[in-house]
Structure formats: structure tokens, C-alpha cells
Write a protein that holds these residues in place. Sequence first.
Motif, short mmCIF file in Angstrom:
data_model
loop_
_atom_site.label_atom_id
_atom_site.label_comp_id
_atom_site.label_asym_id
_atom_site.label_seq_id
_atom_site.Cartn_x
_atom_site.Cartn_y
_atom_site.Cartn_z
N THR A 94 0.83 -1.20 0.00
CA THR A 94 0.00 0.00 0.00
C THR A 94 0.87 1.25 0.00
N GLN A 95 0.48 2.21 -0.81
CA GLN A 95 1.12 3.52 -0.81
C GLN A 95 0.21 4.52 -0.11
N VAL A 96 0.81 5.43 0.65
CA VAL A 96 0.08 6.51 1.31
C VAL A 96 0.41 7.80 0.57
N LEU A 97 -0.62 8.48 0.05
CA LEU A 97 -0.42 9.68 -0.74
C LEU A 97 -1.14 10.87 -0.13
N GLU A 98 -0.63 12.06 -0.45
CA GLU A 98 -1.29 13.29 -0.03
C GLU A 98 -2.62 13.43 -0.76
N GLU A 99 -3.36 14.47 -0.40
CA GLU A 99 -4.68 14.67 -0.98
C GLU A 99 -4.62 14.88 -2.49
N ASP A 100 -3.47 15.35 -3.01
CA ASP A 100 -3.35 15.57 -4.46
C ASP A 100 -3.20 14.27 -5.25
N LYS A 101 -3.09 13.14 -4.55
CA LYS A 101 -2.97 11.81 -5.16
C LYS A 101 -1.69 11.63 -5.96
N LEU A 154 -5.10 6.10 0.07
CA LEU A 154 -4.41 4.81 0.14
C LEU A 154 -4.55 4.13 -1.22
N ARG A 155 -3.43 3.72 -1.78
CA ARG A 155 -3.44 3.06 -3.08
C ARG A 155 -2.68 1.75 -2.96
N LEU A 156 -3.35 0.66 -3.24
CA LEU A 156 -2.75 -0.66 -3.13
C LEU A 156 -2.17 -1.11 -4.46
N LYS A 157 -0.90 -1.54 -4.41
CA LYS A 157 -0.26 -2.17 -5.56
C LYS A 157 0.16 -3.57 -5.10
N LEU A 158 -0.53 -4.56 -5.59
CA LEU A 158 -0.32 -5.92 -5.12
C LEU A 158 1.12 -6.37 -5.32
N ILE A 159 1.60 -7.14 -4.36
CA ILE A 159 2.95 -7.71 -4.44
C ILE A 159 2.85 -9.07 -5.14
N ALA A 160 3.35 -9.15 -6.35
CA ALA A 160 3.34 -10.41 -7.10
C ALA A 160 4.66 -10.54 -7.85
N ASP A 161 5.06 -11.79 -8.11
CA ASP A 161 6.31 -12.03 -8.84
C ASP A 161 6.09 -11.94 -10.34
N ALA A 162 4.98 -12.45 -10.82
CA ALA A 162 4.68 -12.46 -12.25
C ALA A 162 3.27 -11.95 -12.47
N GLY A 163 3.09 -11.15 -13.52
CA GLY A 163 1.78 -10.61 -13.83
C GLY A 163 1.28 -11.08 -15.18
N LEU A 164 0.04 -11.55 -15.23
CA LEU A 164 -0.58 -11.99 -16.48
C LEU A 164 -1.24 -10.81 -17.16
N VAL A 165 -0.82 -10.51 -18.39
CA VAL A 165 -1.42 -9.42 -19.15
C VAL A 165 -1.89 -9.96 -20.50
N GLY A 166 -2.78 -9.21 -21.13
CA GLY A 166 -3.30 -9.62 -22.43
C GLY A 166 -4.64 -8.97 -22.69
N LEU A 167 -5.17 -9.21 -23.87
CA LEU A 167 -6.48 -8.70 -24.23
C LEU A 167 -7.56 -9.44 -23.43
N PRO A 168 -8.76 -8.87 -23.35
CA PRO A 168 -9.86 -9.63 -22.73
C PRO A 168 -10.09 -10.96 -23.45
N ASN A 169 -10.46 -11.97 -22.70
CA ASN A 169 -10.72 -13.31 -23.24
C ASN A 169 -9.48 -14.00 -23.78
N ALA A 170 -8.31 -13.61 -23.28
CA ALA A 170 -7.08 -14.29 -23.70
C ALA A 170 -6.86 -15.58 -22.91
N GLY A 171 -7.68 -15.84 -21.89
CA GLY A 171 -7.54 -17.05 -21.11
C GLY A 171 -6.66 -16.90 -19.89
N LYS A 172 -6.49 -15.67 -19.40
CA LYS A 172 -5.62 -15.44 -18.25
C LYS A 172 -6.17 -16.09 -16.98
N SER A 173 -7.47 -15.92 -16.75
CA SER A 173 -8.06 -16.50 -15.53
C SER A 173 -8.02 -18.03 -15.57
N THR A 174 -8.26 -18.59 -16.75
CA THR A 174 -8.19 -20.05 -16.89
C THR A 174 -6.78 -20.55 -16.62
#
Length: 350
Positions: A94-101, A154-174
Motif C-alpha cells: 500500500t502507498q500513502v499519498l497526499e490529498e493531491d494523489k 491509500l493506493r494498493l499495488k499488489l505484491i506479485a512475482d509475475a503478472g498476467l497481461v493480455g487482451l480480454p478473453n485471452a484465457g488469463k483467468s483459466t
Amino acid sequence: MKFLDQTKIYVRSGNGGAGAVSFRREKFIEYGGPDGGDGGRGGDVWIESADGLNTLIDYRYQQHFKAATGGHGMGKSRHGADGQSITLKVPTGTQVLEEDKETVIADLDKPGMRILIAKGGNGGFGNEYFKSSTNRAPYHANPGQEGEERTLWLRLKLIADAGLVGLPNAGKSTFLRAVSSATPKVADYPFTTLHPHLGVVTVSDSERFIMADLPGLIEGAAEGTGLGTRFLGHVERCVALVHLIDATADSATEAYRTVRHEIEAYGAGLAEKPEIVALNKIDALTPAEANRKRAALSRAIGKEVRLVSGVAGTGVRELVNDIAAMLRARRADEIRQEEEQSSPAGEWTP
């Protein structure tokens, strides 16, 4: 549990307690003198990163947080009690930012980090503090200091080693379902995934890594089309990217370039991260068609392309091993760079 990665909160530390004006009054004691005690200190507001949390949903229904006011001083030299501090628990990343974001106050990227975001006011002095040889009966005391009041994001940036990217319906969730115990929603329409999902991928008994499934990107996402690039902030902390492409699409090359363009437009160093490209859903093609598409895509982008099927499990284990090897190499490079920076000038580290 609902996923929330950004929220606005209001915090206020406690006011300091007021000092007391009091004099000792006892029988047979003619000159008792001042005995007003000091006020107690106001409570602080802390924020701490904690394991076991992966959403800011707790701050969706309560946004105002106030620490306790310090106790007031009393006669007989009794000091007020300090106000109780409060600690806000947030997910790691999590990042903590001022009101200006834009202005980052703190980046809680490690478990157990604890940051003071609003300091309590000091307690006021009682009249006993002001007595002296020239002022033996002071009739004044200090009020307590005001606490701090802040509006924060408060802005959350998840801690992950690898990120799945792609167009919608590329089968990432599967694919994430196939390699981990995560259960993201799977359906045959675009934008099935509306928020990131995390899964723990087991490579061996002693090796695991975390993979993040992110909502799909479409052309114009950098300008806010579709879900925009809001969730790409979670990729900033990933060590590597896994770019999945639908093998049944009309043009795999165009699909790759669309997502890459949005990643480059987002910035934040995402385009420089190591990337593994894979054609998914090859179970819907013949082996000859899959190999032909892979060769064409590899020539067009100048990178090696893997063939996988999240449904059938084809090539999944091999891709997981490739991701693990890339992560190991990346971590080894980071450790070597840290050792080189920490070595004194003129010394050579073998």
C-alpha cells in the motif's frame, strides 16, 4: 471479499491535554505553593503493513479515524494520561499519498513496516512548571497543542512475482486456475475479470511464486477506454510479465502490439520488465496451425513464443518452469547489484 485498491481516508491525531492551575491547600501549611500537573500527550495515528490482507475494503465503510485526546492535568501534581494512539492495518504494497494523489508519503512494500502519519499534540504545562524564585505563585498554565488533521489516499499495488497481461478473453483467468488454487471467474465473454486475482504457483517443494491475473487491456486503455490502465499499477511491483495471446484470434501479432502499446503508454518502467509471450487456447487448433501461428508471431515480434492451453494443460508446466527460471535469474541479478553497491570502492568481490 470485495477487492478495493484505492480509497480516501481522513485522520486526526489527538489534542494534548491542558495543564492545570492549582495550589496546595492543607491545614497548618501556610505556603502550599502551585501544584497543577501537566496535560497528557495526544494519541498518534500510525499505519502498518500486515500480512494476510489483500484489499482495502475495510476502509470503504469507515473513512474517519481519530486518536484520543490527552488527559488534562490536575491538582496535587497529577499529570494527565497520554491519549491512546491508533494503528491502521493495510495490505503490504500500500502507498500513502497526499490529498493531491501524487505526492507519496510512504510506500509500505514490506510486511511489518510502520509509519507515523499524524503526530499527537503535546500536553500543556501546569502552573507548577512555571514556579521560580521570582514567581512563586503563577496563576497560568498552557493549553494542550492541537493534533494534526490530514486527508490521505491509500493506493494498493499488489505484491506479485509475475503478472498476467493480455487482451480480454485471452484465457488469463483459466491459466491462473490451472497453475494455482486461485478461483477467478471464468466465462466466454470479455471483461470477465474486473479486478486482480492472486495465486500461489508451486514449482517444487521448496520453490513457489505469486502470480497476478489482471483485467484485460484493449486499444485506447491508456486514454481510459474499457477499464483503462488503472490496474496496471499492480504490475509495477511484478518482476516479470507473462503475455498471453488468444491463439484463435484473427491476428496474434496485432493483439500483441495492442497490449504492448498500452503498456508503453502507461510508463512506470513496465515496458522494460522481462516478458514471456505465450499463445493460449491451442487446444482449439491443430498442431500444424498452432506451430504456424507461433512461427509467424515470433518473426513479427522478434521473441520466442510458447504454446499453452490452460484448459487442456498443454505446455502449462513448461511455462511455469520458464517463469520460475526467469524469476531466479532476475533475483540473482538484483542480489549481485546490491552486493556491488555495498562493496567499498577499490575492493573486488569474486
